[in-house]
Design an enzyme around this catalytic site. Structure first.
Site, PDB file in Angstrom:
ATOM      1  N   SER A 141       0.845  -1.199   0.000  1.00  0.00           N
ATOM      2  CA  SER A 141       0.000   0.000   0.000  1.00  0.00           C
ATOM      3  C   SER A 141       0.872   1.237   0.000  1.00  0.00           C
ATOM      4  O   SER A 141       1.962   1.243   0.585  1.00  0.00           O
ATOM      5  CB  SER A 141      -0.906   0.013   1.239  1.00  0.00           C
ATOM      6  N   TYR A 154      -2.296  -0.341   9.736  1.00  0.00           N
ATOM      7  CA  TYR A 154      -2.313  -0.821   8.358  1.00  0.00           C
ATOM      8  C   TYR A 154      -1.047  -0.385   7.631  1.00  0.00           C
ATOM      9  O   TYR A 154      -0.360  -1.203   6.998  1.00  0.00           O
ATOM     10  CB  TYR A 154      -3.554  -0.280   7.643  1.00  0.00           C
TER      11      TYR A 154
END
Length: 248
Positions: A141, A154
Site C-alpha cells: 500500500s 495498516y
C-alpha cells in the site's frame, strides 16, 4: 506474456485488485488458481474471464489455521504443478489510530497484512512449489510510503511487508525467483467504498486533492502486476513500485 503451463496463484481474487490481477493473467495466457473467501464472487469472476477453463477457484480464509499455509501452498503445487507466480492481494484496510490502539487490533492487522503473506511466501519459495524464473508479488500500500492519519497499523504492517520483500528477494535470487511489491494509492474497490462509507462524504473529495491523476482502477494495478509476474521482468527484483496517480 504467459503460456498455458504457467500457473499463478492469486489471493483475494474474489473482488477488487486481486480479481483484476487474476483476470489480467488469464487474459495474457496463464492458468490461475484464484483464491478467495466468497465462493459466489469467485464464480462470478470466473465467468467474467476470457478463458474460464484456465481459472480454478479455491475458497480459503487465511486467518484460519495460519500455520498450515506453507503446507497448503506446497499441496497446490503437487496437485496443479509447480507455480510460476504468486500474487498476494488479500488483506484488510481497516481504519485505525493511536487513540484506539490495542494488542488484539494490532495482531489482526499484522496477521492478515504481514504474517499471512510471509507464510505464503515461505510455501511458494520452497523448491518443490515454484518454478525457476517465476515471481512472488505482494500487494502492499502507498500507506507504507506515505504514512497518514487513520492508517497507523495498516501502514505499519504494509511497510514491514515491503521491507521483508526486499530481504526475501536477496534470499531467493540464487534460485532465479523474483520478489516484488506493488504499493497502490487509493483504488476504487469495494474496500475503498467501505472506507468512504465510514469516513463520511467529504473523505473522497479531500483525498482526491492529493491525486493529480485521480484515483486508480483495479485494472491499473493488474497490468503492472502481470508484467512483474511475467518473464518480461526477468531482471527486476526487490523493488517496491508505488502506483498512486502522482500522489503528493
Amino acid at each position: 506474456m504467459f503460456t498455458a503451463d504457467q500457473t499463478i496463484l492469486v489471493t483475494g481474487a474474489s473482488s477488487g485488485i486481486g480479481r483484476a490481477i487474476a483476470l489480467e493473467c488469464i487474459a495474457r495466457g496463464a492458468r490461475v488458481l484464484a483464491c478467495g473467501r466468497n465462493a459466489q464472487r469467485l464464480e462470478q469472476a470466473r465467468q467474467a474471464a476470457c478463458a474460464p477453463e484456465r481459472w480454478t477457484s479455491i475458497q480459503r480464509d487465511f486467518l484460519t489455521d495460519m500455520k498450515d499455509i506453507p503446507h497448503w501452498v506446497r499441496g497446490l503445487a503437487r496437485e496443479h504443478g509447480k507455480l510460476w507466480g504468486l500474487a498476494h492481494a488479500a488483506g484488510e484496510g481497516l481504519m485505525d489510530c493511536l487513540q484506539v490502539y490495542g494488542l488484539e487490533r494490532a495482531r489482526r492487522h499484522f496477521d492478515i497484512n504481514f504474517h499471512v503473506p510471509l507464510l505464503l511466501a515461505q510455501g511458494f519459495c520452497d523448491r518443490r512449489a515454484s518454478a525457476r524464473g517465476g515471481a512472488l508479488l505482494f500487494v502492499a500500500s502507498a500507506s507504507a510510503v506515505f504514512p497518514e492519519k487513520g492508517h497507523l497499523l495498516y501502514g505499519a504492517a504494509k511497510a514491514a511487508l515491503a521491507a521483508a520483500a526486499k530481504s526475501i528477494s536477496q534470499e531467493v535470487a540464487p534460485r532465479g525467483v523474483r520478489v516484488h511489491c506493488l504499493s497502490p494509492g487509493i483504488v476504487d474497490t469495494p474496500m475503498e467504498a467501505a472506507a468512504e462509507a465510514s469516513m463520511g462524504a467529504e473523505y473522497r473529495q479531500n483525498q482526491l486533492q492529493g491525486y493529480p491523476l485521480g484515483f486508480g482502477r483495479p485494472e491499473d494495478v493488474a497490468v503492472m502486476a502481470a508484467f512483474l509476474l511475467s518473464g518480461q521482468a526477468a531482471w527486476i527484483t526487490g523493488q517496491n513500485f508505488v502506483l498512486a496517480g502522482g500522489r503528493y
